[in-house]
Design a protein around this motif. Structure first.
Motif, PDB file in Angstrom:
ATOM      1  N   PHE A 167      69.317 -35.928  24.476  1.00 25.38           N
ATOM      2  CA  PHE A 167      69.379 -34.740  25.321  1.00 25.38           C
ATOM      3  C   PHE A 167      67.972 -34.337  25.725  1.00 25.38           C
ATOM      4  O   PHE A 167      67.037 -34.480  24.948  1.00 25.38           O
ATOM      5  CB  PHE A 167      70.068 -33.598  24.567  1.00 25.38           C
ATOM      6  N   ILE A 168      67.849 -33.842  26.959  1.00 26.66           N
ATOM      7  CA  ILE A 168      66.515 -33.505  27.438  1.00 26.66           C
ATOM      8  C   ILE A 168      66.537 -32.161  28.158  1.00 26.66           C
ATOM      9  O   ILE A 168      67.492 -31.841  28.872  1.00 26.66           O
ATOM     10  CB  ILE A 168      65.961 -34.642  28.347  1.00 26.66           C
ATOM     11  N   GLU A 169      65.495 -31.376  27.924  1.00 30.23           N
ATOM     12  CA  GLU A 169      65.409 -30.045  28.525  1.00 30.23           C
ATOM     13  C   GLU A 169      65.076 -30.154  30.009  1.00 30.23           C
ATOM     14  O   GLU A 169      64.190 -30.921  30.395  1.00 30.23           O
ATOM     15  CB  GLU A 169      64.325 -29.233  27.805  1.00 30.23           C
ATOM     16  N   GLU A 170      65.778 -29.376  30.826  1.00 27.29           N
ATOM     17  CA  GLU A 170      65.569 -29.443  32.273  1.00 27.29           C
ATOM     18  C   GLU A 170      65.269 -28.089  32.900  1.00 27.29           C
ATOM     19  O   GLU A 170      64.775 -28.030  34.020  1.00 27.29           O
ATOM     20  CB  GLU A 170      66.821 -30.018  32.962  1.00 27.29           C
ATOM     21  N   CYS A 171      65.612 -27.020  32.223  1.00 28.04           N
ATOM     22  CA  CYS A 171      65.512 -25.704  32.867  1.00 28.04           C
ATOM     23  C   CYS A 171      65.175 -24.649  31.833  1.00 28.04           C
ATOM     24  O   CYS A 171      65.678 -24.695  30.714  1.00 28.04           O
ATOM     25  CB  CYS A 171      66.844 -25.374  33.543  1.00 28.04           C
ATOM     26  N   GLN A 172      64.286 -23.705  32.220  1.00 32.59           N
ATOM     27  CA  GLN A 172      63.952 -22.620  31.299  1.00 32.59           C
ATOM     28  C   GLN A 172      64.595 -21.314  31.719  1.00 32.59           C
ATOM     29  O   GLN A 172      64.327 -20.279  31.127  1.00 32.59           O
ATOM     30  CB  GLN A 172      62.436 -22.439  31.234  1.00 32.59           C
ATOM     31  N   GLY A 173      65.366 -21.350  32.774  1.00 31.57           N
ATOM     32  CA  GLY A 173      65.980 -20.116  33.249  1.00 31.57           C
ATOM     33  C   GLY A 173      64.933 -19.082  33.622  1.00 31.57           C
ATOM     34  O   GLY A 173      65.014 -17.929  33.221  1.00 31.57           O
ATOM     35  N   CYS A 174      63.915 -19.508  34.399  1.00 31.65           N
ATOM     36  CA  CYS A 174      62.808 -18.588  34.724  1.00 31.65           C
ATOM     37  C   CYS A 174      63.231 -17.538  35.748  1.00 31.65           C
ATOM     38  O   CYS A 174      62.509 -16.593  36.005  1.00 31.65           O
ATOM     39  CB  CYS A 174      61.579 -19.357  35.200  1.00 31.65           C
ATOM     40  N   GLY A 175      64.379 -17.742  36.359  1.00 33.10           N
ATOM     41  CA  GLY A 175      64.896 -16.728  37.273  1.00 33.10           C
ATOM     42  C   GLY A 175      64.306 -16.777  38.663  1.00 33.10           C
ATOM     43  O   GLY A 175      64.479 -15.828  39.451  1.00 33.10           O
ATOM     44  N   ASN A 176      63.574 -17.869  38.971  1.00 29.13           N
ATOM     45  CA  ASN A 176      62.904 -17.928  40.274  1.00 29.13           C
ATOM     46  C   ASN A 176      62.685 -19.407  40.590  1.00 29.13           C
ATOM     47  O   ASN A 176      61.587 -19.930  40.450  1.00 29.13           O
ATOM     48  CB  ASN A 176      61.575 -17.170  40.161  1.00 29.13           C
ATOM     49  N   CYS A 177      63.748 -20.077  41.002  1.00 23.05           N
ATOM     50  CA  CYS A 177      63.742 -21.535  41.043  1.00 23.05           C
ATOM     51  C   CYS A 177      62.849 -22.108  42.144  1.00 23.05           C
ATOM     52  O   CYS A 177      62.991 -21.763  43.315  1.00 23.05           O
ATOM     53  CB  CYS A 177      65.166 -22.072  41.212  1.00 23.05           C
ATOM     54  N   GLY A 178      61.942 -22.987  41.742  1.00 18.75           N
ATOM     55  CA  GLY A 178      61.017 -23.598  42.690  1.00 18.75           C
ATOM     56  C   GLY A 178      61.267 -25.083  42.877  1.00 18.75           C
ATOM     57  O   GLY A 178      60.391 -25.801  43.374  1.00 18.75           O
TER      58      GLY A 178
ATOM     59  N   LYS B 232      52.585 -17.823  39.386  1.00 21.76           N
ATOM     60  CA  LYS B 232      54.030 -17.608  39.336  1.00 21.76           C
ATOM     61  C   LYS B 232      54.344 -16.168  38.943  1.00 21.76           C
ATOM     62  O   LYS B 232      53.649 -15.569  38.128  1.00 21.76           O
ATOM     63  CB  LYS B 232      54.650 -18.573  38.315  1.00 21.76           C
ATOM     64  N   ASN B 233      55.368 -15.639  39.564  1.00 17.91           N
ATOM     65  CA  ASN B 233      55.871 -14.326  39.190  1.00 17.91           C
ATOM     66  C   ASN B 233      56.826 -14.511  38.011  1.00 17.91           C
ATOM     67  O   ASN B 233      57.920 -15.037  38.159  1.00 17.91           O
ATOM     68  CB  ASN B 233      56.605 -13.728  40.397  1.00 17.91           C
ATOM     69  N   TRP B 234      56.364 -14.092  36.841  1.00  9.48           N
ATOM     70  CA  TRP B 234      57.168 -14.293  35.618  1.00  9.48           C
ATOM     71  C   TRP B 234      58.105 -13.130  35.344  1.00  9.48           C
ATOM     72  O   TRP B 234      58.787 -13.099  34.322  1.00  9.48           O
ATOM     73  CB  TRP B 234      56.252 -14.481  34.397  1.00  9.48           C
ATOM     74  N   ARG B 235      58.108 -12.151  36.257  1.00  7.82           N
ATOM     75  CA  ARG B 235      58.910 -10.955  35.998  1.00  7.82           C
ATOM     76  C   ARG B 235      60.399 -11.277  35.885  1.00  7.82           C
ATOM     77  O   ARG B 235      61.137 -10.599  35.214  1.00  7.82           O
ATOM     78  CB  ARG B 235      58.696  -9.941  37.115  1.00  7.82           C
ATOM     79  N   THR B 236      60.787 -12.363  36.599  1.00 11.47           N
ATOM     80  CA  THR B 236      62.210 -12.731  36.566  1.00 11.47           C
ATOM     81  C   THR B 236      62.551 -13.522  35.299  1.00 11.47           C
ATOM     82  O   THR B 236      63.700 -13.824  35.046  1.00 11.47           O
ATOM     83  CB  THR B 236      62.559 -13.597  37.784  1.00 11.47           C
ATOM     84  N   SER B 237      61.523 -13.896  34.546  1.00  9.74           N
ATOM     85  CA  SER B 237      61.753 -14.679  33.319  1.00  9.74           C
ATOM     86  C   SER B 237      61.892 -13.721  32.137  1.00  9.74           C
ATOM     87  O   SER B 237      61.856 -12.503  32.315  1.00  9.74           O
ATOM     88  CB  SER B 237      60.587 -15.637  33.084  1.00  9.74           C
ATOM     89  N   ILE B 238      61.959 -14.273  30.943  1.00  8.65           N
ATOM     90  CA  ILE B 238      62.077 -13.445  29.739  1.00  8.65           C
ATOM     91  C   ILE B 238      60.866 -12.531  29.570  1.00  8.65           C
ATOM     92  O   ILE B 238      60.935 -11.483  28.933  1.00  8.65           O
ATOM     93  CB  ILE B 238      62.321 -14.327  28.478  1.00  8.65           C
ATOM     94  N   SER B 239      59.732 -12.910  30.202  1.00  6.75           N
ATOM     95  CA  SER B 239      58.523 -12.072  30.139  1.00  6.75           C
ATOM     96  C   SER B 239      58.754 -10.675  30.701  1.00  6.75           C
ATOM     97  O   SER B 239      58.054  -9.739  30.344  1.00  6.75           O
ATOM     98  CB  SER B 239      57.391 -12.711  30.939  1.00  6.75           C
ATOM     99  N   GLY B 240      59.685 -10.570  31.627  1.00  5.82           N
ATOM    100  CA  GLY B 240      59.964  -9.264  32.227  1.00  5.82           C
ATOM    101  C   GLY B 240      60.847  -8.388  31.341  1.00  5.82           C
ATOM    102  O   GLY B 240      61.239  -7.301  31.734  1.00  5.82           O
TER     103      GLY B 240
END
Lengths: 222, 304
Positions: free
Chosen positions: A128-139, A202-210
């Motif tokens: 299994f391999i990680e593909e997404c961190q759910g940053c909330g702002n897909c680039g 990057k705007n991290w506000r949409t990620s867990i940082s927000g």
């Protein structure tokens, strides 16, 4: 899918120590697909725990139930009687599933039986391999569909660091350099010019940082 | 930038072949370590890079070691990595560094923390090194921080960036150099050069793109102490290219002569670099071997 991995038996034994009647609750969606918390894993874990308890002269009754999805109340309710009949729930769902049980059954202790690891895919059978961190702002559109936020060890957005060698990341030879993948893919797509563009911070506000996130869909609120 | 921002800027803008070196801060609060290294480097080089928790091992902060160097009269180049601090802390430290008289900065990503002594640490990487370059430039040229706030006495830094001509993907390396220049890099210090042919190929590509006219490039060199070190650099250090011929040359001399041979190779490399169009200086990274910098500088006929 959300990928998880079962916790070691000694750690589980420690957390279930106070209880004599235990429900192991599986989830038939993501964690089933990654062989961590589906019906089969519930059965195997139940046997292992029964055996371990017997060896330690610990009295225990274990009930096994698996619901379709532990993150949806509609399915969790099917397990309501089983939850109430037992002293504690050992959930084999992801962290969201565990907490969904907590919300619905405020008086029952709920223990995690797996470690939720990441959002990913099965690259090859059993890998299994990680593909997404759910940053909330897909680039992904900029990067040829390969996520540098997740797959570059340094989350670099403006190209590879000096540690990219033979397609591998400096952190480990088991990790592909995301930037090598991005460059190869953009070459194939004829979009290498994407990489000449400066990507601003990057705007991290949409990620867990927000802070913990909440999504409100007005059109679905009843 | 009509006026020189720093001594290093002045040297480079007048066309003199610049010589920089490196000083790794101690794993402790002993400032005498810095002062001792400063003593070895004073008068031998134009500026001294101060590393920022290199290889992800906790050391005295770059900013404070830079201040110790300034007090001895040496000009520091403050290295700053984006691994450990978010944009708020980075900007704050740039302001603080400038207030102490630090005028050169080298913007880097930083070695991944899993290489260091505390691999359990959380990394930051809020912005990348490209963003950091642009941030320092905007502070200097626009007088604003990242929020657009007009700063009272904006920091005016001479901005450096790193380039690794030996990492993959090779054909992207020059694109990345171009991006760094566009983001605001005034000078470039390269990864250690052992494979001079590959370096020349990279410089040629950079020249064709017109990049060598836009930035000062300082070629990086690190003297080898032994054949074992050469092998270690080849196999264990990320982004390093040590040709087998060089390892053979180091192995062919008796052990007690190996370090001398390493110095010779380093001097020869510097002499070759001086002949390459677009190379404006050399960055000598004598890792925990600062006492050899003077010998190298003298041997290469750099600073009288």
């Amino acid at each position: 899918m959300i990928v998880g991995e079962q916790k070691p038996i000694p750690e589980i034994m420690k957390t279930i120590e106070p209880y004599k009647k235990l429900l192991i609750l599986g989830c038939g969606t993501c964690v089933k697909t990654c062989f961590a918390g589906g019906e089969d894993e519930v059965a195997t874990l139940a046997s292992a725990l029964r055996l371990a308890c017997k060896q330690q002269d610990k009295e225990i009754q274990i009930q096994e139930v698996t619901v379709e999805r532990q993150c949806e109340n509609e399915f969790i309710k099917e397990a309501a009687n089983a939850v109430k009949e037992n002293e504690a729930v050992l959930s084999l769902a992801c962290g969201a599933g565990v907490q969904a049980i907590v919300r619905l059954f405020p008086k029952s202790p709920v223990l995690p039986g797996i470690n939720t690891t990441f959002i990913g895919i099965q690259e090859s059978h059993g890998v299994f391999i990680e593909e997404c961190q759910g940053c909330g702002n897909c680039g992904l559109a900029t990067f040829g569909g390969i996520c540098p936020v997740t797959r570059c060890s340094k989350k670099l957005l403006n190209g590879p660091c000096g540690g990219s060698k033979d397609g591998k990341c400096e952190v480990s030879k088991d990790i592909d350099c995301a930037w090598q993948l991005i460059i190869d893919r953009l070459k194939t797509l004829g979009q290498l010019d994407n990489l000449k563009k400066y990507i601003p911070p990057k705007n991290w506000r949409t990620s867990i940082s927000g802070g913990p996130r909440k999504l409100i869909r007005e059109d679905h609120i009843i | 930038m009509s006026q020189s921002i720093s001594k290093l800027h002045q040297i480079l803008s007048t066309g003199e072949f610049a010589v920089t070196s490196e000083c790794g801060p101690p794993r402790g609060a002993n400032k005498n370590v810095i002062l001792k290294k400063a003593e070895l480097l004073k008068g031998k080089v134009h500026a001294v890079n101060v590393t920022d928790n290199q290889t992800a091992i906790v050391r005295m902060s770059s900013i404070s070691a830079c201040i110790h160097l300034l007090n001895t009269g040496l000009e520091p180049v403050m290295q700053m990595v984006v691994r450990d601090r978010n944009r708020i802390a980075l900007q704050s430290d740039i302001l603080g560094a400038y207030s102490h008289g630090i005028r050169n900065i080298l913007c880097l990503s930083g070695d991944h923390q899993t290489f260091g002594s505390q691999p359990d640490a959380l990394n930051v990487f809020d912005i990348d090194s490209m963003n950091l370059i642009r941030t320092v430039k905007d502070m200097r040229d626009e007088g604003k921080d990242m929020s657009g706030f007009a700063l009272d006495d904006p920091p005016r830094m001479f901005i450096g960036a790193a380039a690794n001509p030996f990492a993959d993907p090779f054909d992207y390396r020059v694109i990345r150099l171009g991006k760094k220049i566009n983001a605001g890099a005034d000078f470039i210090q390269t990864q250690c050069i052992y494979n001079i042919d590959r370096f020349k190929a990279w410089m040629h590509m950079a020249q064709e793109e017109g990049l060598t006219e836009k930035v000062y490039i300082l070629g990086g060199v690190t003297p080898l102490k032994s054949a074992a070190m050469a092998k270690y650099m080849k196999n264990k250090v990320a982004g390093m290219d040590v040709p087998d011929a060089l390892i053979q040359r180091m192995s062919s001399v008796p052990k007690e002569k190996a370090s001398e041979e390493g110095i010779n190779i380093c001097i020869e490399t510097i002499q070759q670099l001086r002949e390459i169009k677009g190379v404006h200086g050399v960055h000598i990274m004598a890792i925990e071997w600062e006492e050899k910098v003077a010998e190298i500088v003298r041997g290469a006929g750099l600073i009288k």
